[in-house]
Scaffold this active site. Structure first.
Site, PDB file in Angstrom:
ATOM      1  N   SER A 253       0.784  -1.231   0.000  1.00  0.00           N
ATOM      2  CA  SER A 253       0.000   0.000   0.000  1.00  0.00           C
ATOM      3  C   SER A 253       0.821   1.289   0.000  1.00  0.00           C
ATOM      4  O   SER A 253       0.265   2.375  -0.109  1.00  0.00           O
ATOM      5  CB  SER A 253      -0.961   0.016   1.197  1.00  0.00           C
ATOM      6  OG  SER A 253      -0.247   0.025   2.416  1.00  0.00           O
ATOM      7  N   LYS A 298      -5.578   4.707   8.670  1.00  0.00           N
ATOM      8  CA  LYS A 298      -4.548   5.518   8.026  1.00  0.00           C
ATOM      9  C   LYS A 298      -4.940   7.001   7.998  1.00  0.00           C
ATOM     10  O   LYS A 298      -4.085   7.879   8.100  1.00  0.00           O
ATOM     11  CB  LYS A 298      -4.282   4.990   6.620  1.00  0.00           C
ATOM     12  CG  LYS A 298      -3.608   3.620   6.640  1.00  0.00           C
ATOM     13  CD  LYS A 298      -3.409   3.042   5.255  1.00  0.00           C
ATOM     14  CE  LYS A 298      -2.724   1.689   5.350  1.00  0.00           C
ATOM     15  NZ  LYS A 298      -2.508   1.061   4.030  1.00  0.00           N
TER      16      LYS A 298
END
Length: 377
Positions: A253, A298
């Site tokens: 990611s 996140k």
């Protein structure tokens, strides 16, 4: 004298005892869940501790001129609390359920049955390395460099259509006479053939050969996929030397943010206008930005690290909407080109509100899981 008072007092004491016993039991009783929480945030333009504890640049480039940067281009991570050996207690889960920055997820979705923690960590480390290669390729493609991409057969599946026709380390250069330089191109050509035999041009042992493979049909609900039964990787021959360093972080990611960091490092000026920008997303060599896991955690990690803006994959918008922490502006993106355009607006102090947002696109999106590499087709 009220004789019911001692009775009520006794019942209250017993109720308290039972509650305490239940709390103790719940504290030690195994659970089928783990907790996701915001992990460390790393500035791709900065440094991080290496294997020996010394600070090293996340991005180092040799073979071309580099330039000073400012602000930050942060990649974000997620920490998992618990594993198959030790799951969080019900009490810990209850606290996590009440914390908007955390998520309670099924154990099997993070630690599949039969896969050890060590095997999972090894797989994630491999995905990170591969993601770094794709990030470098995406950045250099954007900058006009030749990446020397080659589609290589990593493994041929037993009893698959490709068995006997393809071998490990074959380099596939064309399908039905059309050149291919990416796994995506090859996959699409096989799907377009819709089960008809395909001619693959391969380099094997320094010699060119043409082999024919008839794809097999795989049906999952209403979705039909044509497969030849190989796992593939993409090898690159970069014109400049790019080294990406980040220990103890796995998964694919970080790809998009690494690509942006590389571009900022080798181009004059400040890509982010000196502002603090964070983001996440897988990336392909052609610049396609893909979905990731743990997007909500996140977002909070980025906000807490001081980011003002967050670049989120458009394919994660269904998880973003309604979960954006105060003080953070989220911009959706589906490609490296869109991310660069967003950074240009941010750097110029333009109208960020005019950029794509998850509130606009979420209704048309379906979240999919992170891709894994090598890719099977």
């Amino acid at each position: 004298m009220d004789r019911t008072r001692p009775v009520r007092l006794g019942l209250g004491v017993w109720a308290l005892v039972v509650a305490l016993i239940a709390l103790v039991v719940l504290t030690f009783l195994p659970t089928p869940y783990v907790i996701q929480r915001p992990g460390p945030v790393y500035d791709t333009l900065g440094t991080a501790a290496g294997a020996d504890g010394e600070q090293v640049p996340l991005i180092q480039v040799e073979g071309t001129e580099t330039f000073e940067t400012a602000g930050s281009l942060d990649l974000t991570t997620v920490q998992v609390v618990g594993n198959r050996e030790r799951t969080p207690s019900w009490f810990e889960l209850a606290l996590a359920w009440m914390d908007s920055s955390r998520a309670v997820v099924p154990l099997d979705s993070v630690f599949p049955e039969g896969v050890t923690t060590e095997q999972r960590d090894e797989r994630n480390a491999t995905l990170m390395v591969d993601s770094q290669h794709e990030a470098t390729a995406a950045a250099l493609n954007e900058l006009g460099y030749d990446t020397g991409a080659e589609v290589v057969v990593q493994e041929v599946v037993e009893d698959a259509p490709a068995e006997g026709a393809l071998e490990a380390e074959d380099v596939i250069t064309a399908v039905d006479g059309t050149a291919v330089a990416s796994v995506k191109q090859l996959r699409q050509a096989i799907q377009d053939a819709a089960g008809a035999p395909v001619e693959l041009t391969v380099q094997r042992g320094g010699e060119e050969q043409i082999v024919e493979v008839t794809p097999a049909k795989q049906t999952d609900g209403d979705v039909t996929t044509w497969l030849i039964g190989v796992t593939l990787r993409t090898d690159y021959d970069f014109e400049i030397d790019v080294t990406l360093q980040l220990d103890n972080v796995g998964g694919p990611s970080a790809g998009m943010m690494f690509a942006l960091g590389i571009i900022d490092t080798v181009t004059e000026g400040e890509l982010n206008g000196g502002k603090n920008v964070a983001g996440t997303g897988t990336i392909e060599a052609d610049g396609t930005v893909g979905p990731i896991g743990g997007i909500r955690q996140k977002l909070y990690g980025a906000r807490d690290a001081g980011a003002e803006y967050f670049l989120a994959p458009s394919t994660n918008c269904d998880e973003v909407t309604g979960h954006i922490p105060d003080g953070l502006t989220v911009i959706s993106t589906s490609s490296l080109e869109e991310s660069l355009a967003a950074l240009d607006v941010i750097a110029e102090g333009g109208d960020v509100g005019s950029l794509p947002s998850c509130d606009v696109v979420t209704l048309s999106l379906i979240h999919i899981s992170e891709p894994t590499r090598p890719l099977y087709i």
